[in-house]
Structure formats: structure tokens, C-alpha cells
Design a protein around this motif. Structure first.
Motif, PDB file in Angstrom:
ATOM      1  N   LEU A 169      18.207  18.854   7.335  1.00 33.39           N
ATOM      2  CA  LEU A 169      18.171  20.047   6.492  1.00 33.39           C
ATOM      3  C   LEU A 169      16.753  20.522   6.179  1.00 33.39           C
ATOM      4  CD1 LEU A 169      20.913  19.275   3.823  1.00 33.39           C
ATOM      5  CD2 LEU A 169      20.949  21.065   5.560  1.00 33.39           C
ATOM      6  N   ALA A 170      15.805  19.629   6.187  1.00 33.38           N
ATOM      7  CA  ALA A 170      14.431  19.956   5.807  1.00 33.38           C
ATOM      8  C   ALA A 170      13.493  19.110   6.649  1.00 33.38           C
ATOM      9  CB  ALA A 170      14.215  19.666   4.326  1.00 33.38           C
ATOM     10  N   ARG A 171      12.550  19.751   7.302  1.00 30.81           N
ATOM     11  CA  ARG A 171      11.671  19.018   8.210  1.00 30.81           C
ATOM     12  C   ARG A 171      10.212  19.174   7.828  1.00 30.81           C
ATOM     13  NH1 ARG A 171      15.252  21.291  12.583  1.00 30.81           N
ATOM     14  NH2 ARG A 171      16.729  19.632  12.988  1.00 30.81           N
ATOM     15  N   ASP A 172       9.479  18.080   7.980  1.00 29.93           N
ATOM     16  CA  ASP A 172       8.025  18.064   7.857  1.00 29.93           C
ATOM     17  C   ASP A 172       7.522  18.539   6.488  1.00 29.93           C
ATOM     18  OD1 ASP A 172       5.629  17.292   9.018  1.00 29.93           O
ATOM     19  OD2 ASP A 172       5.174  19.313   9.696  1.00 29.93           O
ATOM     20  N   LEU A 173       8.128  18.008   5.435  1.00 30.41           N
ATOM     21  CA  LEU A 173       7.649  18.279   4.086  1.00 30.41           C
ATOM     22  C   LEU A 173       6.557  17.264   3.773  1.00 30.41           C
ATOM     23  CD1 LEU A 173      11.120  18.767   2.425  1.00 30.41           C
ATOM     24  CD2 LEU A 173       9.445  20.561   2.920  1.00 30.41           C
ATOM     25  N   VAL A 174       5.393  17.745   3.349  1.00 33.12           N
ATOM     26  CA  VAL A 174       4.252  16.872   3.088  1.00 33.12           C
ATOM     27  C   VAL A 174       4.168  16.575   1.599  1.00 33.12           C
ATOM     28  CG1 VAL A 174       1.753  16.575   3.276  1.00 33.12           C
ATOM     29  CG2 VAL A 174       3.022  17.786   5.084  1.00 33.12           C
ATOM     30  N   TYR A 175       4.218  15.297   1.270  1.00 35.59           N
ATOM     31  CA  TYR A 175       4.044  14.822  -0.105  1.00 35.59           C
ATOM     32  C   TYR A 175       2.712  14.102  -0.170  1.00 35.59           C
ATOM     33  CZ  TYR A 175       9.071  15.534  -1.138  1.00 35.59           C
ATOM     34  OH  TYR A 175      10.305  16.068  -1.335  1.00 35.59           O
TER      35      TYR A 175
ATOM     36  N   GLU B  97       0.814  -1.221   0.000  1.00 34.31           N
ATOM     37  CA  GLU B  97       0.000   0.000   0.000  1.00 34.31           C
ATOM     38  C   GLU B  97       0.845   1.268   0.000  1.00 34.31           C
ATOM     39  OE1 GLU B  97      -2.388  -0.514   3.464  1.00 34.31           O
ATOM     40  OE2 GLU B  97      -3.763  -1.906   2.483  1.00 34.31           O
ATOM     41  N   LEU B  98       2.130   1.154   0.343  1.00 31.55           N
ATOM     42  CA  LEU B  98       3.012   2.324   0.361  1.00 31.55           C
ATOM     43  C   LEU B  98       3.428   2.740  -1.041  1.00 31.55           C
ATOM     44  CD1 LEU B  98       5.416   1.284   3.274  1.00 31.55           C
ATOM     45  CD2 LEU B  98       3.282   2.579   3.435  1.00 31.55           C
ATOM     46  N   ALA B  99       3.461   1.784  -1.974  1.00 32.39           N
ATOM     47  CA  ALA B  99       3.953   2.044  -3.323  1.00 32.39           C
ATOM     48  C   ALA B  99       3.118   3.108  -4.019  1.00 32.39           C
ATOM     49  CB  ALA B  99       3.960   0.751  -4.132  1.00 32.39           C
ATOM     50  N   GLY B 100       3.817   4.005  -4.704  1.00 35.16           N
ATOM     51  CA  GLY B 100       3.141   5.049  -5.458  1.00 35.16           C
ATOM     52  C   GLY B 100       4.028   6.266  -5.623  1.00 35.16           C
ATOM     53  N   ILE B 101       3.455   7.289  -6.212  1.00 39.13           N
ATOM     54  CA  ILE B 101       4.152   8.558  -6.402  1.00 39.13           C
ATOM     55  C   ILE B 101       3.483   9.579  -5.504  1.00 39.13           C
ATOM     56  CG2 ILE B 101       4.712  10.392  -8.044  1.00 39.13           C
ATOM     57  CD1 ILE B 101       4.655   8.233 -10.250  1.00 39.13           C
ATOM     58  N   TYR B 102       4.326  10.345  -4.790  1.00 34.00           N
ATOM     59  CA  TYR B 102       3.855  11.375  -3.873  1.00 34.00           C
ATOM     60  C   TYR B 102       4.486  12.699  -4.300  1.00 34.00           C
ATOM     61  CZ  TYR B 102       2.764   7.252  -1.058  1.00 34.00           C
ATOM     62  OH  TYR B 102       2.275   6.044  -0.611  1.00 34.00           O
ATOM     63  N   ARG B 103       3.708  13.780  -4.290  1.00 31.17           N
ATOM     64  CA  ARG B 103       4.179  15.077  -4.783  1.00 31.17           C
ATOM     65  C   ARG B 103       4.110  16.132  -3.682  1.00 31.17           C
ATOM     66  NH1 ARG B 103       1.287  15.762  -9.788  1.00 31.17           N
ATOM     67  NH2 ARG B 103       2.880  14.377 -10.569  1.00 31.17           N
ATOM     68  N   CYS B 104       5.160  16.971  -3.604  1.00 26.41           N
ATOM     69  CA  CYS B 104       5.246  18.035  -2.610  1.00 26.41           C
ATOM     70  C   CYS B 104       5.016  19.393  -3.272  1.00 26.41           C
ATOM     71  CB  CYS B 104       6.614  18.014  -1.932  1.00 26.41           C
ATOM     72  SG  CYS B 104       6.795  19.260  -0.642  1.00 26.41           S
ATOM     73  N   GLU B 105       3.911  20.016  -2.956  1.00 20.21           N
ATOM     74  CA  GLU B 105       3.575  21.322  -3.517  1.00 20.21           C
ATOM     75  C   GLU B 105       4.586  22.383  -3.076  1.00 20.21           C
ATOM     76  OE1 GLU B 105       0.024  24.473  -2.818  1.00 20.21           O
ATOM     77  OE2 GLU B 105      -0.591  22.409  -3.238  1.00 20.21           O
ATOM     78  N   GLU B 106       5.049  22.283  -1.835  1.00 16.17           N
ATOM     79  CA  GLU B 106       5.985  23.265  -1.276  1.00 16.17           C
ATOM     80  C   GLU B 106       7.314  23.301  -2.028  1.00 16.17           C
ATOM     81  OE1 GLU B 106       8.192  24.217   2.987  1.00 16.17           O
ATOM     82  OE2 GLU B 106       6.557  22.772   2.926  1.00 16.17           O
ATOM     83  N   LEU B 107       7.709  22.183  -2.615  1.00 16.74           N
ATOM     84  CA  LEU B 107       8.998  22.087  -3.318  1.00 16.74           C
ATOM     85  C   LEU B 107       8.818  22.058  -4.836  1.00 16.74           C
ATOM     86  CD1 LEU B 107      10.921  19.528  -1.082  1.00 16.74           C
ATOM     87  CD2 LEU B 107      11.075  22.019  -1.087  1.00 16.74           C
ATOM     88  N   ASP B 108       7.953  22.897  -5.344  1.00 12.50           N
ATOM     89  CA  ASP B 108       7.752  23.011  -6.793  1.00 12.50           C
ATOM     90  C   ASP B 108       7.479  21.672  -7.454  1.00 12.50           C
ATOM     91  OD1 ASP B 108       8.129  25.801  -6.765  1.00 12.50           O
ATOM     92  OD2 ASP B 108      10.297  25.554  -6.883  1.00 12.50           O
ATOM     93  N   GLU B 109       6.589  20.924  -6.844  1.00 15.56           N
ATOM     94  CA  GLU B 109       6.139  19.651  -7.415  1.00 15.56           C
ATOM     95  C   GLU B 109       7.207  18.558  -7.400  1.00 15.56           C
ATOM     96  OE1 GLU B 109       2.793  19.428  -8.205  1.00 15.56           O
ATOM     97  OE2 GLU B 109       2.757  21.447  -7.427  1.00 15.56           O
ATOM     98  N   ALA B 110       8.161  18.632  -6.484  1.00 14.24           N
ATOM     99  CA  ALA B 110       9.121  17.537  -6.321  1.00 14.24           C
ATOM    100  C   ALA B 110       8.350  16.272  -5.954  1.00 14.24           C
ATOM    101  CB  ALA B 110      10.130  17.876  -5.235  1.00 14.24           C
ATOM    102  N   GLU B 111       8.903  15.127  -6.321  1.00 15.56           N
ATOM    103  CA  GLU B 111       8.214  13.868  -6.073  1.00 15.56           C
ATOM    104  C   GLU B 111       9.114  12.879  -5.353  1.00 15.56           C
ATOM    105  OE1 GLU B 111       5.190  13.839  -9.912  1.00 15.56           O
ATOM    106  OE2 GLU B 111       6.954  12.536  -9.943  1.00 15.56           O
ATOM    107  N   VAL B 112       8.484  11.999  -4.608  1.00 17.48           N
ATOM    108  CA  VAL B 112       9.158  10.812  -4.082  1.00 17.48           C
ATOM    109  C   VAL B 112       8.369   9.615  -4.616  1.00 17.48           C
ATOM    110  CG1 VAL B 112       7.890  10.825  -1.866  1.00 17.48           C
ATOM    111  CG2 VAL B 112      10.053   9.614  -2.044  1.00 17.48           C
TER     112      VAL B 112
END
Length: 151
Positions: free
Chosen positions: A142-148, A58-73
Motif C-alpha cells: 500500500l505504501a512504498r519507500d517511506l523514509v523515517y 543499534e537499530l533501537a530508537g524512534i524514527y519519524r516520517c516527515e511525509e506522513l505528518d510526523e508518524a513514527e516507528v
């Protein structure tokens, strides 16, 4: 990044060079408080559920962070092993094997950097809505609590 090893000062306090962890009475019992005076930061720590058994698929997938200009994990499962990698304006990082810390809490190692000290391990805390994974909170020193958010 090397973990900070705390030295017990008393039954309710432990310290390392840049961090203090102490017990504090609260309305719902005792809570653990972490202070980083040099960073002007105080956090109330929450206990992780170490119960095994979450469905790692269930963890598998693509997650996007709006705060980081659409960076993805991107999180993938291969041969029963969970892998993760970042992508964004600086390019695509390599996929790294994740290590489980607790229920829905994983570590993604990052031993290298471009022009500064490597950020060390990234903590990935997956958030569920009902039974499905909706987001992952990512952080390191270096970076804390970024929501993807799941795409």
C-alpha cells in the motif's frame, strides 16, 4: 499477505500473475528487474547482504516520517528480540516481533486492518551513516519507500 510465488519461464525470466522478474544486461554485469505492469512500475532489484553479525541494539530508537505528518516507528530490543510498532494520527499500533531477512533488512508483520485488506508485512530497510543507523525505509504493497529519520 501471501508472497507471490514466481514460475520460471526461462533461464532469465520468472512470472506470477501481476509481476515479472527478468535478468537484464547492464554496464556492471547482469541486474534483476522487477516489472508490475498493472501498477505501471519497474524497479531494479539490489541483492541484500545476508551476512550475519550486525549489532541489532543499534537499530533501537524512534524514527519519524516527515511525509506522513510526523508518524513514527519505534524499534525496541527486549531479551535479544527486535520489536517494532507504528504511531501517528490514527493512534498507536501494537509492538510486533520483527523477523530478519538480511543485514539491516527486517519484516514487521501486519495481519489486520480497519476497513480494507490488511497491508500485510512491512519491510524495514535500515540505513547506516558510518557505523550508526540514521534512517529506515519502510514499505508494503500500500505504501512504498517511506523514509523515517532517526529522532
Amino acid at each position: 499477505m501471501v508472497p507471490e510465488l514466481l514460475e520460471g519461464i526461462s533461464a532469465t525470466r520468472a512470472e506470477a500473475g501481476s509481476v515479472v522478474v527478468r535478468a537484464q544486461d547492464a554496464a556492471e554485469g547482469t541486474e534483476a528487474v522487477m516489472e508490475r505492469p498493472g501498477e505501471n512500475r519497474t524497479s531494479i532489484l539490489t541483492r541484500c547482504d545476508e551476512t550475519p553479525g550486525e549489532n541489532i541494539a543499534e537499530l533501537a530508537g524512534i524514527y519519524r516520517c516527515e511525509e506522513l505528518d510526523e508518524a513514527e516507528v519505534t524499534i525496541e530490543l527486549a531479551g535479544g528480540v527486535v520489536y517494532g510498532g507504528f504511531s501517528g494520527i490514527l493512534g498507536d499500533g501494537r509492538m510486533e516481533m520483527l523477523q530478519r531477512l538480511a543485514r539491516d533488512v527486517w519484516v514487521l508483520p501486519c495481519p489486520r486492518a480497519l476497513d480494507h485488506t490488511a497491508p500485510g508485512d512491512w519491510t524495514l530497510a535500515f540505513e547506516r551513516q558510518g557505523s550508526s543507523v540514521a534512517a529506515v525505509r519502510v514499505g508494503c504493497w500500500l505504501a512504498r519507500d517511506l523514509v523515517y529519520q532517526r529522532v
